[in-house]
Design a protein around this motif. Structure first.
Motif, PDB file in Angstrom:
ATOM      1  N   ALA A  26     -94.619 -79.109   7.204  1.00 36.22           N
ATOM      2  CA  ALA A  26     -93.897 -80.222   7.811  1.00 36.22           C
ATOM      3  C   ALA A  26     -94.810 -81.426   7.988  1.00 36.22           C
ATOM      4  O   ALA A  26     -94.420 -82.558   7.696  1.00 36.22           O
ATOM      5  CB  ALA A  26     -93.302 -79.801   9.156  1.00 36.22           C
ATOM      6  N   ALA A  27     -96.038 -81.200   8.456  1.00 33.69           N
ATOM      7  CA  ALA A  27     -96.978 -82.303   8.667  1.00 33.69           C
ATOM      8  C   ALA A  27     -97.309 -82.999   7.350  1.00 33.69           C
ATOM      9  O   ALA A  27     -97.329 -84.232   7.281  1.00 33.69           O
ATOM     10  CB  ALA A  27     -98.255 -81.791   9.328  1.00 33.69           C
ATOM     11  N   THR A  46     -96.232 -69.874  20.551  1.00 34.26           N
ATOM     12  CA  THR A  46     -96.694 -69.879  19.158  1.00 34.26           C
ATOM     13  C   THR A  46     -97.445 -68.603  18.804  1.00 34.26           C
ATOM     14  O   THR A  46     -97.705 -68.354  17.630  1.00 34.26           O
ATOM     15  CB  THR A  46     -97.602 -71.090  18.855  1.00 34.26           C
ATOM     16  N   TRP A  84     -96.488 -84.474  16.996  1.00 34.08           N
ATOM     17  CA  TRP A  84     -97.929 -84.452  16.774  1.00 34.08           C
ATOM     18  C   TRP A  84     -98.541 -85.606  17.541  1.00 34.08           C
ATOM     19  O   TRP A  84     -98.147 -86.764  17.367  1.00 34.08           O
ATOM     20  CB  TRP A  84     -98.260 -84.614  15.292  1.00 34.08           C
ATOM     21  N   SER A 121     -93.502 -73.944   7.743  1.00 37.51           N
ATOM     22  CA  SER A 121     -94.743 -73.953   8.521  1.00 37.51           C
ATOM     23  C   SER A 121     -94.965 -75.367   9.057  1.00 37.51           C
ATOM     24  O   SER A 121     -94.517 -76.346   8.466  1.00 37.51           O
ATOM     25  CB  SER A 121     -95.938 -73.497   7.681  1.00 37.51           C
ATOM     26  N   LEU A 122     -95.682 -75.450  10.166  1.00 41.29           N
ATOM     27  CA  LEU A 122     -95.972 -76.754  10.744  1.00 41.29           C
ATOM     28  C   LEU A 122     -96.921 -77.534   9.864  1.00 41.29           C
ATOM     29  O   LEU A 122     -96.898 -78.767   9.870  1.00 41.29           O
ATOM     30  CB  LEU A 122     -96.499 -76.613  12.167  1.00 41.29           C
ATOM     31  N   ALA A 149     -90.800 -81.315  16.024  1.00 42.98           N
ATOM     32  CA  ALA A 149     -92.149 -81.101  16.556  1.00 42.98           C
ATOM     33  C   ALA A 149     -92.774 -82.471  16.734  1.00 42.98           C
ATOM     34  O   ALA A 149     -92.441 -83.420  16.021  1.00 42.98           O
ATOM     35  CB  ALA A 149     -92.989 -80.247  15.615  1.00 42.98           C
ATOM     36  N   ARG A 181     -94.751 -70.934  12.096  1.00 46.87           N
ATOM     37  CA  ARG A 181     -93.469 -71.227  11.448  1.00 46.87           C
ATOM     38  C   ARG A 181     -92.454 -71.657  12.494  1.00 46.87           C
ATOM     39  O   ARG A 181     -92.370 -71.083  13.584  1.00 46.87           O
ATOM     40  CB  ARG A 181     -92.956 -70.008  10.687  1.00 46.87           C
ATOM     41  N   MET A 182     -91.685 -72.676  12.135  1.00 42.43           N
ATOM     42  CA  MET A 182     -90.692 -73.215  13.066  1.00 42.43           C
ATOM     43  C   MET A 182     -89.575 -72.212  13.310  1.00 42.43           C
ATOM     44  O   MET A 182     -89.047 -71.614  12.372  1.00 42.43           O
ATOM     45  CB  MET A 182     -90.115 -74.527  12.533  1.00 42.43           C
ATOM     46  N   SER A 241    -102.132 -74.738  11.457  1.00 47.50           N
ATOM     47  CA  SER A 241    -100.693 -74.989  11.485  1.00 47.50           C
ATOM     48  C   SER A 241     -99.945 -74.323  10.340  1.00 47.50           C
ATOM     49  O   SER A 241     -98.722 -74.168  10.413  1.00 47.50           O
ATOM     50  CB  SER A 241    -100.405 -76.494  11.546  1.00 47.50           C
ATOM     51  N   VAL A 244     -88.392 -80.590  11.552  1.00 52.73           N
ATOM     52  CA  VAL A 244     -89.011 -79.432  10.896  1.00 52.73           C
ATOM     53  C   VAL A 244     -87.898 -78.421  10.628  1.00 52.73           C
ATOM     54  O   VAL A 244     -87.133 -78.074  11.530  1.00 52.73           O
ATOM     55  CB  VAL A 244     -90.116 -78.794  11.769  1.00 52.73           C
TER      56      VAL A 244
END
Length: 103
Positions: A26-27, A60, A5, A22-23, A3, A89-90, A85, A17
């Motif tokens: 990951a972030a 998404t 950003w 979840s994003l 992903a 979910r990826m 985010s 990810v």
């Protein structure tokens, strides 16, 4: 899977990810500035607010009613493709997802 950003300062970060992650998770794991995830993904804050790139918005999905309410209390005005985010979910279908971190 990856992903990207887009940060308020004009830079971008592309990170790995894991599937199902979840994003927000990951972030936070990759120290993406502006994505805090204060509640740990329990949908009780809005500190993981991102704006999904319009090209990715359909993939998404849409915010639940509760997520939609939480988006009303973000620090930065919400946009038409704003999401929390922690609620994304990826999946393989999201590999390459582009998110914008509000300034």
């Amino acid at each position: 899977m990856h992903a990207t950003w887009h940060l308020p300062n004009g830079t971008t970060r592309t990170e790995t990810v894991k599937p199902g992650q979840s994003l927000m998770e990951a972030a936070v794991a990759h120290n993406i500035p502006g994505v805090i995830g204060e509640c740990g993904g329990s949908l009780s804050c809005a500190t993981c607010h991102v704006v999904v790139d319009p090209a990715w918005a359909a993939r998404t999905g849409t915010a639940s009613a509760f997520e939609d309410d939480m988006l009303d209390v973000t620090d930065v005005d919400r946009q038409p493709t704003s999401r929390l985010s922690c609620q994304i979910r990826m999946t393989e279908a999201l590999d390459g997802l582009i998110l914008h971190v509000p300034g």
